[in-house]
Design an enzyme around this catalytic site. Structure first.
Site, PDB file in Angstrom:
ATOM      1  N   GLU A 126      66.518  53.172  47.055  1.00  0.00           N
ATOM      2  CA  GLU A 126      67.366  52.217  47.302  1.00  0.00           C
ATOM      3  C   GLU A 126      67.262  51.819  48.705  1.00  0.00           C
ATOM      4  OE1 GLU A 126      70.529  52.115  45.427  1.00  0.00           O
ATOM      5  OE2 GLU A 126      70.249  53.025  43.527  1.00  0.00           O
ATOM      6  N   GLU A 151      62.790  51.382  47.926  1.00  0.00           N
ATOM      7  CA  GLU A 151      62.347  51.435  46.427  1.00  0.00           C
ATOM      8  C   GLU A 151      63.268  51.580  45.579  1.00  0.00           C
ATOM      9  OE1 GLU A 151      62.203  54.621  45.553  1.00  0.00           O
ATOM     10  OE2 GLU A 151      62.956  55.291  47.420  1.00  0.00           O
TER      11      GLU A 151
END
Length: 351
Positions: A317, A174
């Site tokens: 991430e 994300e």
């Protein structure tokens, strides 16, 4: 397809394969249980993949990005412009997850679900644009019902595409300035915890900043208390586009029979909501690490998760999950390639 597609049955592990994998572990040239959690991982992967000798070679990583209206409340140390700037970094190869994906030989997909800076079109980034980020949940619902359905479906579609390409392990990541605030609000609602227990520094807030973030979350929880009765409503009121997409992805993984490796705090909150929406999906979730964000521990406890790594990570991430992939691959290699006592002509322990 109905908006309640996530309630469809999940795939089930192959118990006959699990038994054969366990039997193989008993025959390998080592004391029983000597490889600890690696043995259990190999057996679990074998049962989920339906093959006595599991494989984690084909790894797919999807990064879901979205902006958050709650940033207007001063809950982040970084401006929202960073979200889109990092999308460029992801596809340009300069982000941590980009480096890790390259090292792992993993496919990397970047999806912009809705950012404030909508005018920029980046090569290599899929732009879904569900809106200019979510609305400020301090004032109203973060998203509409149609936006939530689209975000959940985006996660599902990413998994369907990955499976079509032979994916054996799915990692969701994300990106979204303000998303630790959204994740904290969601976790507080579900776990009935005070915001101070779950709010953390995110991208680098100091003590005063964390206290302010907790106050914003508490006020929003109080504001919407009477309107939210179900997890899907909580996702609509407090979630981000990327958190909802992750939730949809984890549900789709379980339905499609694809193992998912869950990253840090935000991804774990999405996993917690996925399990609330369809409890059977839990069997398909592995948990990569125990992160430094304070709320992560509480969420992992609620999931009864056994994280693989503890490295003090809080990057997001999908980076923590990517770091755990070599461990999964080694667990498979040990299970698949070690000799049995008979093959190595080594005396086994007495029966």
């Amino acid at each position: 397809m109905s908006q309640s597609w996530w309630q469809a049955p999940c795939q089930v592990a192959d118990e006959a394969v699990r038994e054969r994998a366990l039997a193989r572990q008993q025959q390998l040239t080592k004391p029983t249980g000597a490889l600890g959690q690696l043995e259990a991982l190999a057996v679990q992967l074998a049962a989920l993949q339906g093959r006595e000798r599991p494989s984690i070679e084909q790894v797919h990583i999807s990064i879901f990005a979205g902006d958050h209206g709650v940033v207007a409340e001063g809950v982040s140390a970084y401006p929202q412009a960073v979200t889109v700037q990092m999308l460029s970094n992801f596809v340009g190869g300069g982000a941590a997850i980009s480096v890790l994906a390259k090292q792992l030989g993993a496919s990397l997909e970047v999806l912009d679900l809705g950012t404030v800076e909508q005018g920029q079109s980046l090569p290599g980034v899929q732009r879904l644009q569900l809106g200019p980020g979510t609305a400020n949940f301090s004032q109203g619902p973060a998203m509409g019902a149609a936006q939530l359905a689209a975000a959940l479906a985006a996660g599902r579609d990413s998994v369907l595409g990955a499976k079509a390409q032979g994916c054996q392990l799915f990692i969701g990541g994300e990106m979204g300035i303000g998303n630790t605030t959204a994740a904290a609000a969601l976790a507080c609602w579900l776990l009935k915890c005070p915001a101070l227990d779950l709010a953390g520094p995110g991208t680098g807030l100091g003590r005063a900043g964390v206290q302010h973030k907790a106050q914003v979350v508490e006020a929003a929880l109080a504001l919407h208390h009477g309107q939210i009765q179900t997890p899907i409503q909580a996702l609509q009121y407090f979630g981000g586009f990327e958190i909802a997409a992750l939730t949809g992805a984890y549900l789709a993984c379980a339905q499609q029979g694809v193992v998912a490796l869950v990253d840090g705090f935000i991804c774990s909150v999405a996993a917690l909501f996925a399990v609330q929406l369809n409890p059977a999906c839990h069997a398909w979730l592995l948990f990569a690490h125990s992160g430094a964000e304070p709320g992560h521990q509480r969420v992992l406890q609620a999931l009864k998760a056994q994280p693989l790594l503890d490295l003090g990570l809080r990057l997001g991430e999908g980076s923590g999950a990517a770091l755990a992939v070599p461990l999964l691959r080694l667990a498979c290699s040990l299970h698949n390639d070690m000799a049995t006592f008979a093959e190595a002509a080594v005396a086994d322990r007495p029966a």
